[in-house]
Write an enzyme that holds these catalytic residues in place. Sequence first.
Site, PDB file in Angstrom:
ATOM      1  N   LEU A  21      52.906  44.358  74.442  1.00 27.84           N
ATOM      2  CA  LEU A  21      53.015  43.466  73.157  1.00 27.84           C
ATOM      3  C   LEU A  21      54.373  42.518  73.279  1.00 27.84           C
ATOM      4  O   LEU A  21      55.441  43.158  73.669  1.00 27.84           O
ATOM      5  CB  LEU A  21      53.355  44.669  72.128  1.00 27.84           C
ATOM      6  CG  LEU A  21      53.469  43.941  70.676  1.00 27.84           C
ATOM      7  CD1 LEU A  21      52.163  43.557  70.331  1.00 27.84           C
ATOM      8  CD2 LEU A  21      54.087  45.197  69.877  1.00 27.84           C
ATOM      9  N   ASP A  22      54.180  41.458  72.904  1.00 18.63           N
ATOM     10  CA  ASP A  22      55.042  40.281  72.909  1.00 18.63           C
ATOM     11  C   ASP A  22      56.027  40.167  74.216  1.00 18.63           C
ATOM     12  O   ASP A  22      57.074  39.617  74.267  1.00 18.63           O
ATOM     13  CB  ASP A  22      56.138  40.512  71.745  1.00 18.63           C
ATOM     14  CG  ASP A  22      55.387  40.769  70.456  1.00 18.63           C
ATOM     15  OD1 ASP A  22      54.430  39.995  70.037  1.00 18.63           O
ATOM     16  OD2 ASP A  22      56.204  41.394  69.597  1.00 18.63           O
ATOM     17  N   GLU A  23      55.287  40.490  75.435  1.00 18.64           N
ATOM     18  CA  GLU A  23      55.809  40.199  76.649  1.00 18.64           C
ATOM     19  C   GLU A  23      55.394  39.388  77.708  1.00 18.64           C
ATOM     20  O   GLU A  23      55.474  39.373  78.605  1.00 18.64           O
ATOM     21  CB  GLU A  23      55.898  41.796  77.392  1.00 18.64           C
ATOM     22  CG  GLU A  23      56.587  42.915  76.791  1.00 18.64           C
ATOM     23  CD  GLU A  23      58.114  42.922  77.088  1.00 18.64           C
ATOM     24  OE1 GLU A  23      58.606  41.771  77.663  1.00 18.64           O
ATOM     25  OE2 GLU A  23      59.000  43.952  76.724  1.00 18.64           O
ATOM     26  N   GLY A  75      57.802  43.374  68.262  1.00 20.51           N
ATOM     27  CA  GLY A  75      57.171  44.282  67.539  1.00 20.51           C
ATOM     28  C   GLY A  75      57.197  43.583  65.976  1.00 20.51           C
ATOM     29  O   GLY A  75      57.376  42.385  65.570  1.00 20.51           O
TER      30      GLY A  75
END
Lengths: 283, 283, 283, 283
Positions: free
Chosen positions: D227-229, D201
């Site tokens: 998100l960001d995964e 994040g």
Amino acid sequence: ENIGRLVIKCPDQPGIVASVSNFLLGFQANIIELSQYSLNPEGGTFFTRIEFECPDLKSKASEMKQEFRNIGEAFSMEWKFSDVSNIKRTAIFLSNEPHCLLELLWEWQSGDLITDIALVISNHEDSREIVESLNIPFYYIPANKDIRKEAEKRQLELLEEYKIDLVILARYMQILTPEFVAALPNRIINIHHSFLPAFIGAKPYERAFNRGVKLIGATSHYVTNDLDEGPIIEQGIERVNHRDNAEDLKKIGRSIERSVLARAVKWHLEDRVIVHENKTVIF
Amino acid sequence: ENIGRLVIKCPDQPGIVASVSNFLLGFQANIIELSQYSLNPEGGTFFTRIEFECPDLKSKASEMKQEFRNIGEAFSMEWKFSDVSNIKRTAIFLSNEPHCLLELLWEWQSGDLITDIALVISNHEDSREIVESLNIPFYYIPANKDIRKEAEKRQLELLEEYKIDLVILARYMQILTPEFVAALPNRIINIHHSFLPAFIGAKPYERAFNRGVKLIGATSHYVTNDLDEGPIIEQGIERVNHRDNAEDLKKIGRSIERSVLARAVKWHLEDRVIVHENKTVIF
Amino acid sequence: ENIGRLVIKCPDQPGIVASVSNFLLGFQANIIELSQYSLNPEGGTFFTRIEFECPDLKSKASEMKQEFRNIGEAFSMEWKFSDVSNIKRTAIFLSNEPHCLLELLWEWQSGDLITDIALVISNHEDSREIVESLNIPFYYIPANKDIRKEAEKRQLELLEEYKIDLVILARYMQILTPEFVAALPNRIINIHHSFLPAFIGAKPYERAFNRGVKLIGATSHYVTNDLDEGPIIEQGIERVNHRDNAEDLKKIGRSIERSVLARAVKWHLEDRVIVHENKTVIF
Amino acid sequence: ENIGRLVIKCPDQPGIVASVSNFLLGFQANIIELSQYSLNPEGGTFFTRIEFECPDLKSKASEMKQEFRNIGEAFSMEWKFSDVSNIKRTAIFLSNEPHCLLELLWEWQSGDLITDIALVISNHEDSREIVESLNIPFYYIPANKDIRKEAEKRQLELLEEYKIDLVILARYMQILTPEFVAALPNRIINIHHSFLPAFIGAKPYERAFNRGVKLIGATSHYVTNDLDEGPIIEQGIERVNHRDNAEDLKKIGRSIERSVLARAVKWHLEDRVIVHENKTVIF
């Protein structure tokens, strides 16, 4: 042998270095290594670590400490004066995985880790033989969440009996109670088998494997009451790839854990670590 | 603004830190960062770098320098006093490969390299456009071993005209004469495209490829009259493997050269590098 | 357990992979891991390493080898067929510094090094106890340049007696004669305590210290008759600084040596290393 | 010129390599580089990437593709056949920080990044000049959460118009909608400025500073709806210390981001990345 150390933390203001260096000069002490750092020069915090050589340190030490109190008060210092020839005494805790213990024993044997390893405590019997073969007392103290209090009581008795300065958690897989932690503030060093704050808690290698990371790490930190949240002393990483399964990550990780923990312990023993607001200054 | 630096080298003896810190206190200067190192405490050499904040430094600077002379003489110091707001002036030399120039320009533009890039000198025209687009004067001075003297004469005139403090050889593929080197002692930084002392001289990547090394490197050092033998400031490496041919090594090497040179230059500009007996102390 | 390996080197041409994979399919073998590399596609050299699973490998192995000869001849291959369940037998040679020996023993005990350590040979008695405590035969064979021939004669007898596949020089500080080297081509792995080709020969840490390098390294390579000039298998480095004296470099270096040698040995044992023109392909 | 690639993922079983290599041999193709990996040999997944040279590839390509369908069906393959001379077309998205864009442009100019950079899209005007000076179209498309749909509509039109194969988020600080992500599965590469999964994040450097980590990192991954995964392609780290404030971490981080993103993009362009269950195989 006539080597002393002063480690200081205080509000920053002009004149600190002058006062301390005049003090040392008054005792004919020669500064060997001085590191200094200020967090935000205006209104910030001042940190220093000074290593000095002082003729007849042994006989002068108590007078020096006494006299330094005035400076300490004038500048509102937290300070520690130490005679390097007073070797720090350590206790190593571990569970069943011996690799971190072995690394510490090895560096200690080869003269790279200057400490008295006073005892080893484990909730497994596996490491007794290697420890006792080096004439280090080994205590088997069963531990799990149901008998935590009794186990810690016995552990604390031993730490007192052996006059321990530093506890090293060399892959000791038990959670410590707030009482135990409070008894040894900033004097318990743990090795966590992940690159914190990633993978806090249990089974970090499995979770690293599942996430598909390309680097794995280990983190050595002081223990506080928040699991894996204490001040970080040192971290290390190694590259991994898709061919490495969770078991491979553990193997690769072992070698990171060994070296990261050994470096953190060494720095603590050399009074190089100052804790400030859950972070560390490393000189 | 109001930040100054003292960099000192002298024979070690008790009282140096006390004298210097008393001196600074006398001018109401507050020490921000102090690094100190002694080579062999007894009869060795003492090094220190002190960064301090001093109200009205600009107006006090000449008096401070004047007064510091006494301390300097008393302790047989080599010392340098500087007002950080006097930005150092650099000249970048290069031949046809622009990657190191581009890295320096980039870090300079993003505020990471605090210097005035006063001019760029090259024996190739290739980089003129990019340099001039940033309003930096670009001088094309042909150079080879037959016209070395004339080329260096012109270069030295420009360095004087532009009041240059530091020359950066950013892949400048010409050998400098002893006269040129003598004009700028410890003020010419070179990047050599190997992990020195391996592969001194020409074509290091080809030779690294032929030797089958598994890591390649780059080295930034001050230039002396012995080719690639000057005091090393910084080195870096990257892993390579059997799939990388000599051309690949060059590409990988370019990124090492860029970052190693940039770090070395930054440290020099911040007065962090002290040369002692063909080696460097980096504070 | 039914895992086999084929390692191949030959002149490149179309059809090699097809022939080999058809061959394996004919024996119901399933490819687990295949790595391939061609030096210069046209007229170059082809390298491959194939690990496969084959039901009843033990009973089929000799027939497979017999049949593979035709392919080998057709493509002018150098090839090696191995049944992974036939563990390779190693001999460790050392002088007085035990750190590399200890690392190998440790990785072997924890199951990370798949080999039979058949014996340890040293020209010092120091390591006898630790070796014999693990039930590994230890042979003290004095060695120096005056008695080299006799020492090597005895060593070679032991290597034959114990049916040794690989000799590991774990800081064995004696030069080997061409006769000894010739007896074990590409089957003697040495660890040199520098980042080759820098600091070939004696006292590399002292020379690294004197040169003022900022990184030190270690190199593992096959032994040839040119001192420290054999094919490099693996290299590693660590950062050092001006505070590290020659003794510190040795300590830091020991940890590099340990891990670099262990990796090189592991790759050899897994048949991952192919030597070609004094360089290595590592799959 | 006559270089092709086959990238394959399918359930593992004996005979895959034999079938594919026979197929290539049938077209007189010579394998240049073959990498293979099997997840769990029994009942697992088989991955391979084969680079081959094939005379008259251009004229044979469509026939080859046609014929390969049979093999693909027989083994339930996901496969991709490509003619390397068909350069992939990329779009670079960024917000106001240009360092990742600049690195990509630089590597592209020096021939290290083989792609057609077809256009650059930004929600800031800052980079227009540098982009247009290289004759690359620059589109300013304002974006924020209130106008996300309109912005993405325009972006997708441009991606179609320019026939884009790969979108590179070079520090584009807007969240993408599931519709946008679904339009380009495993064809959007992002650089996140932390060592994931730490600091998912916003504001990772501030949080890294506050946590007192000793290493910071960057992560390049394919974009998914979490998100960001998404699947991690590459990660890198650098060492930091207590002297580095949040601003310093950003500066140090920029250089990690640049190199990590460039490597990830390069591997994608060379068809070296295979996504499998939110992880990547990198050949």
